[in-house]
Each structure stands twice: as structure tokens, then as C-alpha cells.
Design a protein around this motif. Structure first.
Motif, PDB file in Angstrom:
ATOM      1  N   PHE A  86       1.002  -1.239  -0.125  1.00 24.14           N
ATOM      2  CA  PHE A  86       0.037   0.153   0.178  1.00 24.14           C
ATOM      3  C   PHE A  86       0.987   1.149   0.096  1.00 24.14           C
ATOM      4  CE2 PHE A  86      -2.491  -3.209   1.684  1.00 24.14           C
ATOM      5  CZ  PHE A  86      -3.819  -3.058   1.182  1.00 24.14           C
ATOM      6  N   ILE A  87       0.494   2.299  -0.491  1.00 22.39           N
ATOM      7  CA  ILE A  87       1.171   3.527  -0.557  1.00 22.39           C
ATOM      8  C   ILE A  87       0.331   4.743  -0.292  1.00 22.39           C
ATOM      9  CG2 ILE A  87       0.914   3.764  -3.051  1.00 22.39           C
ATOM     10  CD1 ILE A  87       3.623   5.346  -3.234  1.00 22.39           C
ATOM     11  N   PHE A  88       0.846   5.664   0.465  1.00 25.53           N
ATOM     12  CA  PHE A  88       0.449   6.956   0.730  1.00 25.53           C
ATOM     13  C   PHE A  88       1.253   7.976   0.380  1.00 25.53           C
ATOM     14  CE2 PHE A  88      -0.039  10.508   3.643  1.00 25.53           C
ATOM     15  CZ  PHE A  88      -1.251  10.794   3.921  1.00 25.53           C
ATOM     16  N   VAL A  89       0.803   8.877  -0.258  1.00 23.06           N
ATOM     17  CA  VAL A  89       1.647  10.062  -0.813  1.00 23.06           C
ATOM     18  C   VAL A  89       0.873  11.283  -0.379  1.00 23.06           C
ATOM     19  CG1 VAL A  89       2.860  11.232  -2.878  1.00 23.06           C
ATOM     20  CG2 VAL A  89       2.515   8.813  -2.715  1.00 23.06           C
ATOM     21  N   GLY A  90       1.310  12.168   0.296  1.00 27.67           N
ATOM     22  CA  GLY A  90       0.802  13.568   0.702  1.00 27.67           C
ATOM     23  C   GLY A  90       1.500  13.991   1.986  1.00 27.67           C
ATOM     24  N   LYS A 126       7.293   7.786  -8.445  1.00 30.04           N
ATOM     25  CA  LYS A 126       6.586   6.909  -9.611  1.00 30.04           C
ATOM     26  C   LYS A 126       6.959   5.507  -9.342  1.00 30.04           C
ATOM     27  CE  LYS A 126       7.645   6.773 -14.471  1.00 30.04           C
ATOM     28  NZ  LYS A 126       7.922   7.737 -15.800  1.00 30.04           N
ATOM     29  N   LYS A 127       8.338   5.422  -9.016  1.00 32.93           N
ATOM     30  CA  LYS A 127       8.682   3.803  -9.079  1.00 32.93           C
ATOM     31  C   LYS A 127       7.823   3.077  -7.940  1.00 32.93           C
ATOM     32  CE  LYS A 127      12.919   1.118  -8.893  1.00 32.93           C
ATOM     33  NZ  LYS A 127      12.544   0.016  -7.889  1.00 32.93           N
ATOM     34  N   ALA A 128       7.785   3.881  -6.643  1.00 32.42           N
ATOM     35  CA  ALA A 128       7.176   3.175  -5.846  1.00 32.42           C
ATOM     36  C   ALA A 128       5.588   2.993  -6.154  1.00 32.42           C
ATOM     37  CB  ALA A 128       6.875   4.223  -4.384  1.00 32.42           C
ATOM     38  N   TYR A 129       4.864   3.944  -6.753  1.00 34.38           N
ATOM     39  CA  TYR A 129       3.464   3.346  -7.433  1.00 34.38           C
ATOM     40  C   TYR A 129       3.549   2.363  -8.041  1.00 34.38           C
ATOM     41  CZ  TYR A 129       1.588   8.101  -6.310  1.00 34.38           C
ATOM     42  OH  TYR A 129       1.134   9.487  -5.841  1.00 34.38           O
ATOM     43  N   GLN A 130       4.640   2.110  -9.181  1.00 29.35           N
ATOM     44  CA  GLN A 130       4.507   1.060  -9.980  1.00 29.35           C
ATOM     45  C   GLN A 130       4.933  -0.346  -9.120  1.00 29.35           C
ATOM     46  OE1 GLN A 130       7.874   2.506 -12.245  1.00 29.35           O
ATOM     47  NE2 GLN A 130       6.503   3.143 -14.222  1.00 29.35           N
ATOM     48  N   GLU A 131       5.510  -0.323  -8.034  1.00 28.91           N
ATOM     49  CA  GLU A 131       5.600  -1.380  -7.376  1.00 28.91           C
ATOM     50  C   GLU A 131       4.443  -1.622  -6.100  1.00 28.91           C
ATOM     51  OE1 GLU A 131       9.335  -0.642  -5.768  1.00 28.91           O
ATOM     52  OE2 GLU A 131      10.515  -1.050  -7.367  1.00 28.91           O
ATOM     53  N   SER A 132       3.435  -0.818  -6.107  1.00 28.21           N
ATOM     54  CA  SER A 132       2.514  -0.861  -5.077  1.00 28.21           C
ATOM     55  C   SER A 132       1.251  -1.569  -5.836  1.00 28.21           C
ATOM     56  CB  SER A 132       2.132   0.438  -4.538  1.00 28.21           C
ATOM     57  OG  SER A 132       3.298   0.888  -4.068  1.00 28.21           O
ATOM     58  N   HIS A 133       0.424  -1.977  -4.800  1.00 26.20           N
ATOM     59  CA  HIS A 133      -0.778  -2.451  -5.207  1.00 26.20           C
ATOM     60  C   HIS A 133      -2.172  -1.714  -5.026  1.00 26.20           C
ATOM     61  CE1 HIS A 133       1.806  -6.164  -4.477  1.00 26.20           C
ATOM     62  NE2 HIS A 133       1.094  -6.787  -5.544  1.00 26.20           N
ATOM     63  N   PHE A 134      -2.191  -1.039  -3.825  1.00 22.83           N
ATOM     64  CA  PHE A 134      -3.052  -0.069  -3.552  1.00 22.83           C
ATOM     65  C   PHE A 134      -2.224   1.308  -3.185  1.00 22.83           C
ATOM     66  CE2 PHE A 134      -4.520  -4.228  -2.411  1.00 22.83           C
ATOM     67  CZ  PHE A 134      -5.817  -4.270  -2.899  1.00 22.83           C
ATOM     68  N   VAL A 135      -3.222   2.346  -3.578  1.00 23.50           N
ATOM     69  CA  VAL A 135      -2.918   3.819  -3.193  1.00 23.50           C
ATOM     70  C   VAL A 135      -3.980   4.162  -2.194  1.00 23.50           C
ATOM     71  CG1 VAL A 135      -4.114   4.835  -5.269  1.00 23.50           C
ATOM     72  CG2 VAL A 135      -2.416   6.049  -3.875  1.00 23.50           C
ATOM     73  N   ILE A 136      -3.666   4.684  -1.151  1.00 21.99           N
ATOM     74  CA  ILE A 136      -4.692   5.028  -0.095  1.00 21.99           C
ATOM     75  C   ILE A 136      -4.504   6.690   0.194  1.00 21.99           C
ATOM     76  CG2 ILE A 136      -3.168   3.993   1.760  1.00 21.99           C
ATOM     77  CD1 ILE A 136      -5.659   3.307   3.264  1.00 21.99           C
ATOM     78  N   LEU A 137      -5.663   7.208   0.422  1.00 19.82           N
ATOM     79  CA  LEU A 137      -5.949   8.620   0.811  1.00 19.82           C
ATOM     80  C   LEU A 137      -7.049   8.961   1.579  1.00 19.82           C
ATOM     81  CD1 LEU A 137      -4.072  11.204   0.678  1.00 19.82           C
ATOM     82  CD2 LEU A 137      -5.604  11.787  -1.049  1.00 19.82           C
ATOM     83  N   PRO A 138      -6.847   8.548   2.955  1.00 20.38           N
ATOM     84  CA  PRO A 138      -8.319   8.910   3.750  1.00 20.38           C
ATOM     85  C   PRO A 138      -8.331  10.416   4.264  1.00 20.38           C
ATOM     86  CG  PRO A 138      -6.666   7.775   5.077  1.00 20.38           C
ATOM     87  CD  PRO A 138      -5.948   8.226   3.768  1.00 20.38           C
TER      88      PRO A 138
END
Length: 371
Positions: A202-206, A270-282
Motif C-alpha cells: 500500500f502507498i500513501f503520498v501526501g 513514480k517507482k513506488a507507485y509502480q511497485e504498489s498494489h493499492f494507493v490510499i488517501l483517507p
């Protein structure tokens, strides 16, 4: 053409270049391809520390008109704002008077003054980018509601196109549904995510601030770990909540599952997105959540709150997971996707297909029509 930007974004200056928050500056550089002269009315920081999330304007000749930064978060700040407001308003007014095209960045305190000042220039060409939640039914601060009212008022606001996120009913003719973009047509790839029988990323960006709710993201991953799910969460960004997050990670022995990477370059994320399955932003409030659109571009299944145009972006749950902000219910929703690799792949493809429509190439084409 003399193009004037009115914005609350705090800038920095180094080596005769003006820097600002990278996503905003990268977007403005697309606008500036059609501009001869640029005037910026904005706060200027005395700090010289250029970071990974800062970028500079591509136009070399810039007339920067510095205004004092201000807010109205407490009584002392309100007193300071009363002193600063006439200076800020007069600077904005004079810049608009000499401009051929006025561009407002809203919502924000500076944007509010810009909304008022533009009333005095009904014949000048104008655009406004409302980067917040335009949903008429959402609960927002008075200053935000006032900006939306002025921008929508066809008597007070003339010769202006207002770019908003989402397509909302009963809007005035100058309100234009819009989007933002990070990646170009040439960057498109058919990303095939790895199967779910490995570690699920999972990845959180913000920003690590309460409004983005990174702690909820961590708690949600903690809930999945308790269900014996092989999951990890990578957080990219920084902010005042970082120490609280570190404390939670330590107290719950999550150091092998939750990783705080701080601010990183566009390429690393960008590379982290490519290697992740889910992007999360609550997040509690959004306009067009770039992190969600960026993750979807690389096949990440989006997990986000039902704010602003997010339900539309996620096709009302068909290409992602809309959070109820209840740990038990939300973990069940995620678990239902994890149980079926085919279901995961289907949602991943839908997310990618939708996001890859909104490229910088399309964005540039739309901006050209506005300038």
C-alpha cells in the motif's frame, strides 16, 4: 501577453529562480508556454532550503510582487491580518490593472482578496483554478464559501472561466469541470501488477497532516495485519503529524510493516507507485487528489474517502474502494479484494484505464484554449 498569477503559495528564490510547491509549479509551467510576461503576486519565504517537493518556473523573466503571508487561525493572527490586508489588496489591485490575463488560485486567503479585486476589472480576460472541493453540499469554512459565491456570480465575476473538479448540477455558465495531470502520453505503460500471493504493498503520498489522515491509513493496515495479511504501507511526504505516526508505529511494533520515507523526488515516488498494489488517501477534504490519480495511472487500486469528485474518479466503487471511515467495515472491503486475484486485476485495469485518459498532453491542449 502579460499574465498575472494571484496565489497563496509561498515561494522561495535561489539563483534568480523562483521556486514553489512542485505540482503547482509544474502545472503553471504548462500555462506559461503561451505567456510573454509573467507577474506573480505571492508570499516569499526568506528560507533558502529548496527541497524535493519544490520546483521552479520555466519562464526566466518574472516580475515577482511580494506580499506578506497571513492567516486568521487565532486572535493574534487576525490582528496581524487586519494590518496586512490593505497592503495585500492594493498589491493585487495594481498587478491586475497592468495585466492582460488575470489568473486566480483558489481557495485561500489571497485567493479571496483576488476574487474581490477582480470585480473591478470586468473587461479583462480571467481564469481561476479552484483546487479545493467544489461540492455545493459540502461543509466548508466561510471564506471558502464566499470565494465560491463570488466566482459563481455572473454579475460580480465577468469574462472569467472557473476551473473546478467535478461536474456539479445547477452551476453558472462560467464554471468549467476540469482535471489535473502528472504524466504524459509517452509515459503510458500497461502495468501488470504482481499476484497477491506475495507481500501486498500500500502507498500513501501526501503531507503528514491531520487533514490527510495518515494515521487512519496506518491503523487500517494495522487492522489487516491483525487478520494475518502480509501487507506493508509506504508513506511519502512529511509534516507535523510525523512524530505521532512514529510513536504509533513504535508502540504497536509495526516497524517491519510501516515505512516513513519523507519527501522524495517525482521519480522515486513514480517507482513506488509502480511497485504498489493499492494507493490510499483517507483525506478529510480534497479537490482532485493527485496521489489517487497518479497511483491509478500505474495500476494501483485507489482507496479514498467519499469527498469532492473522488466517487466519480473511482467510478462509484467499481474501480476502487470508497472508505466509510470505519476501520472494521473498511478492512472488510479491502479484504474482499484481497481474496480474489482476478477481482484485484480487474479493478487494477479499470483504475489504470480511467487515469491514463488524463495526461499532460490533454491538459496542455485544454489550457491552450483558455489562455
Amino acid at each position: 501577453m502579460k499574465f498575472t498569477i494571484i496565489t497563496h503559495v509561498v515561494h522561495k528564490k535561489e539563483d534568480d529562480k523562483y521556486f514553489g510547491y512542485s505540482p503547482y509549479v509544474r502545472e503553471m509551467n504548462i500555462w506559461l508556454q503561451y505567456v510573454d510576461e509573467l507577474v506573480i503576486v505571492a508570499p516569499l519565504s526568506q528560507k533558502k532550503n529548496i527541497t524535493e517537493i519544490d520546483d521552479f518556473y520555466s519562464l526566466k523573466s518574472i516580475d515577482f510582487k511580494q506580499i506578506p503571508d497571513f492567516n486568521i487561525t487565532n486572535f493574534l493572527n487576525i490582528l496581524g491580518a487586519i494590518y496586512k490586508l490593505p497592503i495585500v489588496f492594493w498589491t493585487i489591485f495594481c498587478a491586475m490593472k497592468q495585466s492582460d490575463h488575470i489568473h486566480l488560485r483558489c481557495p485561500g486567503n489571497v485567493g479571496l482578496l483576488g476574487c474581490v479585486a477582480q470585480i473591478f476589472f470586468p473587461s479583462k480576460k480571467k481564469t481561476a483554478k479552484y483546487a479545493g472541493n467544489w461540492d455545493p453540499e459540502s461543509k466548508q469554512p466561510l471564506s471558502y464559501r464566499l470565494q465560491k459565491w463570488i466566482l459563481s456570480n455572473s454579475f460580480l465575476t465577468r469574462n472569467m472561466q472557473v476551473l473546478v473538479y467535478g461536474n456539479w448540477k445547477n452551476q453558472s455558465k462560467n464554471i468549467k469541470p476540469f482535471f489535473t495531470a502528472t504524466y504524459s502520453e509517452s509515459e503510458k505503460e500497461n502495468v501488470s501488477k504482481q499476484k497477491l500471493d506475495i507481500t501486498i504493498r500500500f502507498i500513501f503520498v501526501g503531507s503528514l497532516v491531520s487533514g490527510k489522515n495518515p494515521l487512519y491509513a496506518i491503523k487500517l493496515i494495522h487492522k489487516l495485519i491483525k487478520k494475518d495479511k502480509n501487507v506493508v504501507l509506504d508513506l511519502y511526504g512529511d509534516g507535523i503529524e510525523r512524530s505521532h505516526l512514529e510513536a504509533y508505529i513504535k508502540e504497536n511494533n509495526l516497524k517491519n510493516h510501516i515505512f516513513l520515507h519523507g519527501n522524495q523526488s517525482k521519480e522515486i515516488v513514480k517507482k513506488a507507485y509502480q511497485e504498489s498494489h493499492f494507493v490510499i488517501l483517507p483525506s478529510k477534504s480534497e479537490g482532485w487528489p493527485k496521489a489517487i490519480a497518479e497511483g491509478m495511472f500505474w495500476g494501483c487500486i485507489p482507496i479514498a474517502t467519499k469527498v469532492s469528485c473522488v466517487p466519480f474518479m473511482l467510478d462509484y466503487g467499481n474501480s476502487g474502494i470508497l472508505l466509510d471511515m470505519n476501520l472494521k467495515d473498511d478492512s472488510v472491503k479491502i479484504d474482499s479484494v484481497l481474496k480474489s486475484n482476478d477481482f484485484f486485476v480487474s479493478k487494477s485495469k479499470l483504475a489504470q484505464e480511467w487515469s491514463q485518459i488524463y495526461t499532460t498532453d490533454l491538459f496542455e491542449k485544454e489550457i491552450k484554449n483558455l489562455v
